[in-house]
Scaffold this motif. Structure first.
Motif: not given
Length: 116
Positions: A96-100
């Motif tokens: 959920e806290d991923a930075n794509i």
């Protein structure tokens, strides 16, 4: 008889993976690259990457090398002009806290062949 069928897929994709991430490579011929939007969402079992863009194919004329070419192909195999969305499923969920990160890397997405 099927009508208004278009050929090869715009936004054809290939997915690579290593221990840390997926690398999704997408072909985007005849797309306004400045207006491509990438988003994602998780389902209960996997993630979906959504690519939204505008197809610019099917222009009645194009200019190349100080020349003007008229569209003569009645059944172009590119995506028709207008809004275009491609959703690409991944095999797992995205944290959920991923930075794509999305970027355009390469000399071009279309092979242009001029036949005298």
């Amino acid at each position: 008889m099927v009508r208004n069928v278009y050929g090869p897929v715009t936004a054809a994709k290939t997915i690579y993976e290593d221990e840390q991430a997926f690398l999704v490579i997408i072909s985007l011929p005849f797309v306004d690259l400045q207006r491509v939007k990438v988003s994602w969402r998780n389902t209960l079992t996997h993630a979906i990457i959504k690519v939204s863009c505008t197809s610019t194919s099917g222009a009645p004329i194009i200019k190349r090398l100080n020349r003007t070419f008229k569209l003569t192909d009645p059944s172009s195999e590119h995506c028709p002009p207008g809004e275009f969305v491609r959703e690409i499923p991944l095999s797992t969920r995205i944290p959920e806290d991923a930075n794509i990160e999305a970027y355009y890397d390469g000399p071009g997405s279309v092979l242009e062949i001029m036949v005298p």
